[in-house]
Design an enzyme around this catalytic site. Structure first.
Site, mmCIF file in Angstrom:
data_model
loop_
_atom_site.group_PDB
_atom_site.id
_atom_site.type_symbol
_atom_site.label_atom_id
_atom_site.label_comp_id
_atom_site.label_asym_id
_atom_site.label_seq_id
_atom_site.Cartn_x
_atom_site.Cartn_y
_atom_site.Cartn_z
ATOM 1 N N THR A 114 87.281 39.381 80.746
ATOM 2 C CA THR A 114 86.616 39.574 82.040
ATOM 3 C C THR A 114 85.761 40.841 82.104
ATOM 4 O O THR A 114 86.038 41.824 81.399
ATOM 5 C CB THR A 114 87.713 39.659 83.131
ATOM 6 O OG1 THR A 114 87.134 40.085 84.360
ATOM 7 C CG2 THR A 114 88.803 40.658 82.779
ATOM 8 N N ALA A 170 95.810 32.168 81.923
ATOM 9 C CA ALA A 170 95.790 33.564 82.369
ATOM 10 C C ALA A 170 96.448 33.685 83.732
ATOM 11 O O ALA A 170 96.654 32.693 84.433
ATOM 12 C CB ALA A 170 94.342 34.067 82.467
ATOM 13 N N ASP A 229 104.736 27.570 77.758
ATOM 14 C CA ASP A 229 104.560 28.865 78.414
ATOM 15 C C ASP A 229 104.220 29.860 77.301
ATOM 16 O O ASP A 229 105.073 30.186 76.458
ATOM 17 C CB ASP A 229 105.864 29.254 79.134
ATOM 18 C CG ASP A 229 105.740 30.599 79.837
ATOM 19 O OD1 ASP A 229 104.814 31.373 79.513
ATOM 20 O OD2 ASP A 229 106.590 30.872 80.700
ATOM 21 N N ILE A 230 102.974 30.328 77.300
ATOM 22 C CA ILE A 230 102.519 31.165 76.179
ATOM 23 C C ILE A 230 103.224 32.515 76.122
ATOM 24 O O ILE A 230 103.114 33.232 75.132
ATOM 25 C CB ILE A 230 100.979 31.358 76.178
ATOM 26 C CG1 ILE A 230 100.500 32.074 77.450
ATOM 27 C CG2 ILE A 230 100.252 30.041 75.962
ATOM 28 C CD1 ILE A 230 99.064 32.579 77.368
ATOM 29 N N LYS A 275 94.211 42.468 81.135
ATOM 30 C CA LYS A 275 93.249 41.684 80.340
ATOM 31 C C LYS A 275 92.753 42.513 79.149
ATOM 32 O O LYS A 275 92.570 41.984 78.055
ATOM 33 C CB LYS A 275 92.070 41.238 81.216
ATOM 34 C CG LYS A 275 92.411 40.219 82.285
ATOM 35 C CD LYS A 275 92.843 38.862 81.748
ATOM 36 C CE LYS A 275 91.734 38.108 81.057
ATOM 37 N NZ LYS A 275 92.211 36.757 80.598
ATOM 38 N N MET A 290 90.472 26.375 86.103
ATOM 39 C CA MET A 290 89.049 26.140 86.416
ATOM 40 C C MET A 290 88.199 26.034 85.139
ATOM 41 O O MET A 290 87.416 25.110 84.979
ATOM 42 C CB MET A 290 88.548 27.288 87.300
ATOM 43 C CG MET A 290 87.198 27.052 87.887
ATOM 44 S SD MET A 290 86.916 28.118 89.303
ATOM 45 C CE MET A 290 86.959 29.731 88.582
ATOM 46 N N TYR A 327 94.855 43.897 86.995
ATOM 47 C CA TYR A 327 94.305 42.723 86.299
ATOM 48 C C TYR A 327 93.469 43.164 85.089
ATOM 49 O O TYR A 327 93.663 42.687 83.977
ATOM 50 C CB TYR A 327 93.454 41.915 87.286
ATOM 51 C CG TYR A 327 92.652 40.784 86.682
ATOM 52 C CD1 TYR A 327 93.275 39.638 86.190
ATOM 53 C CD2 TYR A 327 91.251 40.844 86.616
ATOM 54 C CE1 TYR A 327 92.532 38.590 85.646
ATOM 55 C CE2 TYR A 327 90.503 39.804 86.091
ATOM 56 C CZ TYR A 327 91.137 38.679 85.605
ATOM 57 O OH TYR A 327 90.393 37.652 85.070
ATOM 58 N N TRP A 333 82.669 36.385 87.445
ATOM 59 C CA TRP A 333 82.363 35.671 88.695
ATOM 60 C C TRP A 333 82.301 34.149 88.480
ATOM 61 O O TRP A 333 81.324 33.497 88.828
ATOM 62 C CB TRP A 333 81.047 36.173 89.279
ATOM 63 C CG TRP A 333 81.038 37.599 89.714
ATOM 64 C CD1 TRP A 333 81.842 38.613 89.294
ATOM 65 C CD2 TRP A 333 80.148 38.200 90.681
ATOM 66 N NE1 TRP A 333 81.524 39.790 89.927
ATOM 67 C CE2 TRP A 333 80.483 39.563 90.786
ATOM 68 C CE3 TRP A 333 79.096 37.712 91.452
ATOM 69 C CZ2 TRP A 333 79.814 40.439 91.633
ATOM 70 C CZ3 TRP A 333 78.417 38.589 92.296
ATOM 71 C CH2 TRP A 333 78.781 39.938 92.384
ATOM 72 N N THR A 350 95.346 35.029 86.989
ATOM 73 C CA THR A 350 93.998 35.363 87.467
ATOM 74 C C THR A 350 93.936 35.837 88.920
ATOM 75 O O THR A 350 92.834 36.061 89.435
ATOM 76 C CB THR A 350 93.058 34.141 87.321
ATOM 77 O OG1 THR A 350 93.637 33.042 88.016
ATOM 78 C CG2 THR A 350 92.837 33.777 85.876
HETATM 79 N N1 NAP Z 1 87.967 33.141 87.739
HETATM 80 C C1 NAP Z 1 87.102 34.131 87.501
HETATM 81 O O1 NAP Z 1 86.276 34.518 88.340
HETATM 82 C C2 NAP Z 1 87.096 34.798 86.140
HETATM 83 C C3 NAP Z 1 86.172 35.822 85.906
HETATM 84 C C4 NAP Z 1 86.167 36.444 84.657
HETATM 85 C C5 NAP Z 1 87.052 36.040 83.672
HETATM 86 N N2 NAP Z 1 87.944 35.047 83.929
HETATM 87 C C6 NAP Z 1 88.864 34.648 82.853
HETATM 88 O O2 NAP Z 1 88.573 33.295 82.514
HETATM 89 C C7 NAP Z 1 89.763 32.637 82.079
HETATM 90 C C8 NAP Z 1 89.936 31.348 82.843
HETATM 91 O O3 NAP Z 1 90.037 31.666 84.230
HETATM 92 P P1 NAP Z 1 90.259 30.538 85.337
HETATM 93 O O4 NAP Z 1 89.669 31.051 86.595
HETATM 94 O O5 NAP Z 1 89.871 29.217 84.776
HETATM 95 O O6 NAP Z 1 91.855 30.604 85.490
HETATM 96 P P2 NAP Z 1 92.806 29.662 86.334
HETATM 97 O O7 NAP Z 1 92.032 28.624 87.077
HETATM 98 O O8 NAP Z 1 93.739 30.549 87.088
HETATM 99 O O9 NAP Z 1 93.625 28.899 85.187
HETATM 100 C C9 NAP Z 1 94.584 29.532 84.392
HETATM 101 C C10 NAP Z 1 95.566 28.488 83.917
HETATM 102 O O10 NAP Z 1 96.551 29.143 83.108
HETATM 103 C C11 NAP Z 1 97.820 28.640 83.468
HETATM 104 N N3 NAP Z 1 98.875 29.587 83.122
HETATM 105 C C12 NAP Z 1 99.320 30.644 83.846
HETATM 106 N N4 NAP Z 1 100.335 31.241 83.218
HETATM 107 C C13 NAP Z 1 100.551 30.561 82.061
HETATM 108 C C14 NAP Z 1 101.487 30.686 81.012
HETATM 109 N N5 NAP Z 1 102.408 31.662 81.010
HETATM 110 N N6 NAP Z 1 101.437 29.806 79.986
HETATM 111 C C15 NAP Z 1 100.503 28.819 79.983
HETATM 112 N N7 NAP Z 1 99.596 28.637 80.953
HETATM 113 C C16 NAP Z 1 99.624 29.495 81.995
HETATM 114 C C17 NAP Z 1 97.706 28.440 84.962
HETATM 115 O O11 NAP Z 1 98.739 27.623 85.459
HETATM 116 P P3 NAP Z 1 99.222 27.859 86.990
HETATM 117 O O12 NAP Z 1 98.038 27.577 87.852
HETATM 118 O O13 NAP Z 1 100.341 26.868 87.126
HETATM 119 O O14 NAP Z 1 99.650 29.306 87.065
HETATM 120 C C18 NAP Z 1 96.317 27.794 85.062
HETATM 121 O O15 NAP Z 1 96.359 26.402 84.865
HETATM 122 C C19 NAP Z 1 90.891 33.655 82.259
HETATM 123 O O16 NAP Z 1 91.147 34.303 81.048
HETATM 124 C C20 NAP Z 1 90.323 34.650 83.259
HETATM 125 O O17 NAP Z 1 90.917 35.927 83.116
HETATM 126 C C21 NAP Z 1 87.982 34.408 85.136
#
Ligand code: NAP
Length: 282
Positions: free
Chosen positions: A102, A61, A37-38, A130, A12, A126, A151, A63
């Site tokens: 987060t 991440a 794969d990190i 993090k 996202m 989680y 959020w 998530t």
């Molecule tokens: N979403 C929220 O509400 C929120 C709130 C606060 C903070 N954050 C932080 O913001 C950041 C971005 O969040 P987001 O919601 O954009 O996350 P997201 O949509 O879940 O995207 C994460 C991406 O990372 C990929 N990924 C997972 N495991 C991996 C690995 N081992 N190596 C390489 N790539 C990998 C996922 O691939 P797959 O889909 O194939 O697993 C996905 O494309 C994260 O650090 C999250 O903790 C998010």
């Protein structure tokens, strides 16, 4: 030589950072788990040594907040070991690392907004993974930005706004939690904040959310008001809607570090929401 290496580009936030980064003069390599794969240390190190980016932006991440409760080992690999691998490789080649974290690193018991140097005390798997990621990044990379947000919602992927809009179609009454407070943040606004931040070396911990705060109930109400939807919406408590992972009751993040250096604050959350709804033609 690559200017920016973006991991998690299909996520996202990753896809918003990617579309903005492409509009700058930087050369950008955008990858996701299929390309790298990190969690694999040797492959990650070789990849970064070969591509030699100036900046790595890590949006990868694990998530699934509730999923982490029963899969903490894997979550730890992605949220802590993965960023550690990136941090070590960045340090070796002299690159900077932007790592996203987060509000769930905090326990939510404080009565005033959390600033960047308040002490985390995560209450969920989680949040623990993090927070471990944050510490490893800061420890292993001397040029790191740790950006905590909250959020998040964006064009790509399932999120609270898309879920509410979907549920509204059912015409059924909806109950939404009113005793968790945070700051809804539009992923595109955060991406803009990140790209502005990294224009100069300004390492440290940052809180980046849209301005203002609300409960999930207030957020849902604003979504329906702005979208012009009539929904039978009522408040409920967290206890009435139990989830596997404990969420902080109050996780308003005080955005101190950016404004202290003259960086613009992100706009109020209601304006971010309006922009998002326009973008998705709602
Ligand atoms: N979403 C929220 O509400 C929120 C709130 C606060 C903070 N954050 C932080 O913001 C950041 C971005 O969040 P987001 O919601 O954009 O996350 P997201 O949509 O879940 O995207 C994460 C991406 O990372 C990929 N990924 C997972 N495991 C991996 C690995 N081992 N190596 C390489 N790539 C990998 C996922 O691939 P797959 O889909 O194939 O697993 C996905 O494309 C994260 O650090 C999250 O903790 C998010």
């Amino acid at each position: 030589m690559t200017d920016i290496l973006l991991t998690g580009c299909n996520g996202m936030l990753g896809q918003e950072v990617h579309s903005l980064a492409k509009k700058t003069k930087n050369t950008v390599i955008a990858i996701d788990i299929k390309e790298l794969d990190i969690t694999e240390q040797d492959t990650t190190s070789s990849f970064i040594h070969i591509k030699k980016p100036n900046i790595v932006i890590n949006c990868a991440a694990y998530t699934n907040v509730d999923g982490c409760e029963t899969d903490e080992d894997n979550a730890f690999k992605v949220n802590a070991i993965g960023p550690r691998n990136l941090a070590m490789a960045c340090e070796e080649i002299g690159a900077s690392l932007v790592h996203i974290s987060t509000d769930y690193v905090f326990d939510g018991t404080q009565e005033t907004p959390y600033d960047e140097y308040d002490i985390p005390s995560p209450q969920s798997a989680y949040g623990r993974t993090k927070y471990a990621g944050e510490r490893l990044v800061a420890h292993c990379c001397s040029r790191s930005y740790i950006i905590r947000t909250a959020w998040l919602y964006g064009i790509k992927g399932k999120n609270f706004v898309s879920t509410m809009l979907q549920l509204a179609k059912s015409g059924k009454p909806l109950k939404v939690v009113d005793d968790q407070i945070g700051s809804p943040t539009y992923a595109k606004d955060l991406a803009e904040g990140i790209m502005t931040l990294v224009e100069k070396p300004r390492y440290g911990i940052y809180h980046f959310t849209n301005a203002g705060f609300c409960s999930w109930y207030d957020f849902a109400k604003e979504i329906f008001d702005q979208a012009g939807l009539e929904v039978d919406l009522s408040r409920c408590t967290t206890d009435e809607f139990p989830r596997p992972a404990k969420r902080p009751a109050f996780s308003k993040l005080k955005n101190n570090m950016g404004p202290a250096q003259g960086l613009p604050s992100l706009r109020p959350w209601q304006e971010g929401l309006r922009a998002y709804l326009n973008e998705i033609d709602c």
